[in-house]
Motif scaffolding. Structure first.
Motif, PDB file in Angstrom:
ATOM      1  N   VAL A  52       0.861  -1.099   0.016  1.00 41.29           N
ATOM      2  CA  VAL A  52      -0.006   0.066  -0.130  1.00 41.29           C
ATOM      3  C   VAL A  52       1.098   1.140  -0.163  1.00 41.29           C
ATOM      4  O   VAL A  52       1.847   1.578   0.663  1.00 41.29           O
ATOM      5  CB  VAL A  52      -0.829  -0.197   1.220  1.00 41.29           C
ATOM      6  CG1 VAL A  52      -1.604   1.282   1.243  1.00 41.29           C
ATOM      7  CG2 VAL A  52      -1.819  -1.158   1.173  1.00 41.29           C
ATOM      8  N   GLU A  53       0.518   2.069  -1.000  1.00 42.25           N
ATOM      9  CA  GLU A  53       1.160   3.307  -1.095  1.00 42.25           C
ATOM     10  C   GLU A  53       0.909   4.531   0.341  1.00 42.25           C
ATOM     11  O   GLU A  53      -0.175   4.418   0.916  1.00 42.25           O
ATOM     12  CB  GLU A  53       0.925   4.277  -2.304  1.00 42.25           C
ATOM     13  CG  GLU A  53       1.596   5.272  -2.553  1.00 42.25           C
ATOM     14  CD  GLU A  53       1.346   5.770  -3.925  1.00 42.25           C
ATOM     15  OE1 GLU A  53       2.039   6.854  -4.219  1.00 42.25           O
ATOM     16  OE2 GLU A  53       0.682   5.301  -4.556  1.00 42.25           O
ATOM     17  N   ARG A  54       1.935   4.942   0.842  1.00 43.92           N
ATOM     18  CA  ARG A  54       1.665   5.647   1.791  1.00 43.92           C
ATOM     19  C   ARG A  54       0.794   6.883   1.628  1.00 43.92           C
ATOM     20  O   ARG A  54       1.015   7.460   0.395  1.00 43.92           O
ATOM     21  CB  ARG A  54       3.155   6.004   2.556  1.00 43.92           C
ATOM     22  CG  ARG A  54       3.804   7.002   1.854  1.00 43.92           C
ATOM     23  CD  ARG A  54       4.912   7.624   2.734  1.00 43.92           C
ATOM     24  NE  ARG A  54       5.927   9.008   2.335  1.00 43.92           N
ATOM     25  CZ  ARG A  54       5.195  10.197   2.387  1.00 43.92           C
ATOM     26  NH1 ARG A  54       4.293  10.490   3.318  1.00 43.92           N
ATOM     27  NH2 ARG A  54       5.945  10.807   2.128  1.00 43.92           N
ATOM     28  N   LYS A  55       0.320   7.527   2.743  1.00 47.42           N
ATOM     29  CA  LYS A  55      -0.231   8.856   2.575  1.00 47.42           C
ATOM     30  C   LYS A  55       0.510   9.957   2.544  1.00 47.42           C
ATOM     31  O   LYS A  55       1.553  10.183   3.350  1.00 47.42           O
ATOM     32  CB  LYS A  55      -1.358   8.985   3.836  1.00 47.42           C
ATOM     33  CG  LYS A  55      -2.454  10.183   3.561  1.00 47.42           C
ATOM     34  CD  LYS A  55      -2.873  10.418   4.933  1.00 47.42           C
ATOM     35  CE  LYS A  55      -3.961  11.788   4.953  1.00 47.42           C
ATOM     36  NZ  LYS A  55      -2.853  12.871   4.490  1.00 47.42           N
ATOM     37  N   LYS A  56       0.487  10.960   1.716  1.00 46.87           N
ATOM     38  CA  LYS A  56       1.016  12.378   1.475  1.00 46.87           C
ATOM     39  C   LYS A  56       0.395  13.303   2.296  1.00 46.87           C
ATOM     40  O   LYS A  56      -0.886  13.693   2.385  1.00 46.87           O
ATOM     41  CB  LYS A  56       1.289  12.431   0.131  1.00 46.87           C
ATOM     42  CG  LYS A  56       2.527  11.651  -0.485  1.00 46.87           C
ATOM     43  CD  LYS A  56       2.084  10.368  -0.828  1.00 46.87           C
ATOM     44  CE  LYS A  56       2.959   9.603  -1.794  1.00 46.87           C
ATOM     45  NZ  LYS A  56       2.341   8.383  -2.324  1.00 46.87           N
ATOM     46  N   TYR A  57       1.220  14.172   2.801  1.00 49.29           N
ATOM     47  CA  TYR A  57       0.647  15.441   3.419  1.00 49.29           C
ATOM     48  C   TYR A  57       0.018  16.385   2.256  1.00 49.29           C
ATOM     49  O   TYR A  57       0.808  16.300   1.222  1.00 49.29           O
ATOM     50  CB  TYR A  57       1.904  16.293   4.139  1.00 49.29           C
ATOM     51  CG  TYR A  57       2.794  16.681   3.336  1.00 49.29           C
ATOM     52  CD1 TYR A  57       2.911  17.805   2.669  1.00 49.29           C
ATOM     53  CD2 TYR A  57       4.003  15.777   3.646  1.00 49.29           C
ATOM     54  CE1 TYR A  57       4.028  18.173   1.870  1.00 49.29           C
ATOM     55  CE2 TYR A  57       5.276  16.114   2.569  1.00 49.29           C
ATOM     56  CZ  TYR A  57       5.130  17.055   2.068  1.00 49.29           C
ATOM     57  OH  TYR A  57       6.301  17.802   1.245  1.00 49.29           O
ATOM     58  N   GLY A  58      -1.069  16.933   2.659  1.00 48.33           N
ATOM     59  CA  GLY A  58      -1.524  17.999   1.791  1.00 48.33           C
ATOM     60  C   GLY A  58      -2.680  17.109   0.748  1.00 48.33           C
ATOM     61  O   GLY A  58      -3.424  17.495  -0.046  1.00 48.33           O
ATOM     62  N   LYS A  59      -2.705  15.787   1.183  1.00 50.89           N
ATOM     63  CA  LYS A  59      -3.714  14.918   0.314  1.00 50.89           C
ATOM     64  C   LYS A  59      -4.529  14.285   1.300  1.00 50.89           C
ATOM     65  O   LYS A  59      -4.343  13.809   2.443  1.00 50.89           O
ATOM     66  CB  LYS A  59      -3.045  13.807  -0.555  1.00 50.89           C
ATOM     67  CG  LYS A  59      -2.056  14.288  -1.443  1.00 50.89           C
ATOM     68  CD  LYS A  59      -2.800  14.821  -2.854  1.00 50.89           C
ATOM     69  CE  LYS A  59      -1.843  15.170  -3.953  1.00 50.89           C
ATOM     70  NZ  LYS A  59      -2.716  15.506  -5.246  1.00 50.89           N
ATOM     71  N   ALA A  60      -6.056  13.858   0.818  1.00 53.88           N
ATOM     72  CA  ALA A  60      -6.723  13.136   1.544  1.00 53.88           C
ATOM     73  C   ALA A  60      -6.213  11.438   1.850  1.00 53.88           C
ATOM     74  O   ALA A  60      -6.614  11.023   2.956  1.00 53.88           O
ATOM     75  CB  ALA A  60      -8.180  13.178   0.899  1.00 53.88           C
ATOM     76  N   LYS A  61      -5.695  10.948   0.671  1.00 51.68           N
ATOM     77  CA  LYS A  61      -5.139   9.738   0.858  1.00 51.68           C
ATOM     78  C   LYS A  61      -3.859   9.651   0.159  1.00 51.68           C
ATOM     79  O   LYS A  61      -3.261  10.845   0.276  1.00 51.68           O
ATOM     80  CB  LYS A  61      -5.992   8.588   0.240  1.00 51.68           C
ATOM     81  CG  LYS A  61      -7.605   8.711   0.848  1.00 51.68           C
ATOM     82  CD  LYS A  61      -8.650   7.679   0.487  1.00 51.68           C
ATOM     83  CE  LYS A  61      -8.400   7.049  -0.745  1.00 51.68           C
ATOM     84  NZ  LYS A  61      -9.469   5.906  -1.096  1.00 51.68           N
ATOM     85  N   ALA A  62      -3.337   8.819  -0.371  1.00 52.44           N
ATOM     86  CA  ALA A  62      -2.016   8.516  -1.088  1.00 52.44           C
ATOM     87  C   ALA A  62      -1.968   9.594  -2.212  1.00 52.44           C
ATOM     88  O   ALA A  62      -0.989  10.153  -2.487  1.00 52.44           O
ATOM     89  CB  ALA A  62      -1.936   7.004  -1.566  1.00 52.44           C
ATOM     90  N   ARG A  63      -3.045   9.686  -3.065  1.00 46.08           N
ATOM     91  CA  ARG A  63      -2.971  10.646  -4.113  1.00 46.08           C
ATOM     92  C   ARG A  63      -4.266  11.395  -4.178  1.00 46.08           C
ATOM     93  O   ARG A  63      -4.355  12.300  -4.959  1.00 46.08           O
ATOM     94  CB  ARG A  63      -2.847   9.666  -5.686  1.00 46.08           C
ATOM     95  CG  ARG A  63      -1.467   8.901  -5.774  1.00 46.08           C
ATOM     96  CD  ARG A  63      -1.386   8.083  -6.793  1.00 46.08           C
ATOM     97  NE  ARG A  63      -0.158   7.279  -6.989  1.00 46.08           N
ATOM     98  CZ  ARG A  63       0.435   6.720  -7.931  1.00 46.08           C
ATOM     99  NH1 ARG A  63      -0.106   7.103  -9.156  1.00 46.08           N
ATOM    100  NH2 ARG A  63       1.456   6.223  -7.981  1.00 46.08           N
TER     101      ARG A  63
END
Length: 173
Positions: A154-165
């Protein structure tokens, strides 16, 4: 300089002599090398082969031994631990490919991840353990890709995003 040439010529003669001796016994050395290179089964004192399988965040430790086809996962039967038939089918794929259904008893412990990742980890570990128990089973397992770890996670969640993308919903007003 002349001494070096004599030394090199002597070395060449020695190499030719070794090559001539080697061709005479080449057939015996080839058969001995083939016997020595043939992979041997890796089993412990109890007649079991061990391997570790991984998939997503799941890690499975798998022991395989000759038996009646019983599969135990974390102390429970496979039908109670993996209630979905698709997951049991994934685990049984190495047996189907090698045509050894019902010939091995499997004991495994699984940690981490969800049921789908755990089933994939058990299949990966089971394939490696079967290849170690009998090296003749390794080529069909490798051809089907069961010995390769599925590295997708599973791709990690990024800041400024609701989920990973996925971005937050845009509001015009």
């Amino acid at each position: 300089m002349a001494e070096e040439r004599v030394g090199l010529d002597g070395l060449k003669d020695a190499m030719r002599g070794q090559a001539a001796a080697a061709t005479g016994s080449a057939a015996t050395t080839v058969t001995q090398a083939a016997e020595a290179e043939a992979p041997q089964p890796l089993r412990d004192a109890f007649g079991r082969a061990y391997a570790t399988g991984r998939r997503k965040n799941a890690v499975a430790r798998v022991w395989v031994k000759a038996g009646s086809g019983r599969i135990t996962v974390n102390g429970r039967d496979i039908t109670t631990y993996f209630p979905r038939p698709v997951l049991r089918m994934v685990i049984n794929q190495p047996f189907v490919v090698t045509q050894t259904m019902g010939q091995f008893d499997v004991i495994c412990t699984v940690k981490g991840g969800g049921l789908s990742g755990q089933a994939g980890a058990v299949r990966h570990g089971l394939s490696h353990a079967m290849g170690r128990w009998d090296p003749q089973l390794r080529p069909p397992l490798k051809a089907q890709g069961f010995l390769t770890r599925d590295s997708r996670v599973v791709e990690r969640k990024k800041y400024g995003k609701a989920k990973a993308r996925r971005s937050f919903q845009f509001s015009k007003r």
